[in-house]
Design a protein around this motif. Structure first.
Motif: not given
Length: 87
Positions: A35-44, A67-71, A74-78
């Motif tokens: 089904d694709g990739v599911k992200i866990k711990a999104l809220h934390s 999802t947009e915030i998480f992405q 990721q761009e900022e922190y990686l």
């Protein structure tokens, strides 16, 4: 870093130290299936990386905004200077 989401909502991504970034990224878990990739711990993740992210704020976000915030996070922190050429 203030960013405007596609929805028009503005969020302020926190400037985290390298250790905080490591802690945050170490806590992110993914589950890959057909089904694709599911992200866990999104809220934390959002709670740690977005200024003013209390329960009310998180509950007000759509899944697309989360999802947009998480992405964005990721761009900022990686990106830890890899864009700069080494000497």
């Amino acid at each position: 870093m203030k960013v405007k989401l596609q929805s028009g909502r503005e969020v302020d991504i926190k400037d985290l130290s390298v250790d905080e970034r490591d802690e945050l990224l170490d806590n992110v878990d993914t589950d890959t299936s057909e089904d694709g990739v599911k992200i866990k711990a999104l809220h934390s993740t959002i709670r740690m990386g977005v200024k003013g992210s209390n329960d009310k704020f998180i509950l007000s976000l759509s899944f697309a905004e989360k999802t947009e915030i998480f992405q964005l996070m990721q761009e900022e922190y990686l990106n830890l200077g890899e864009e700069k050429a080494s000497n």
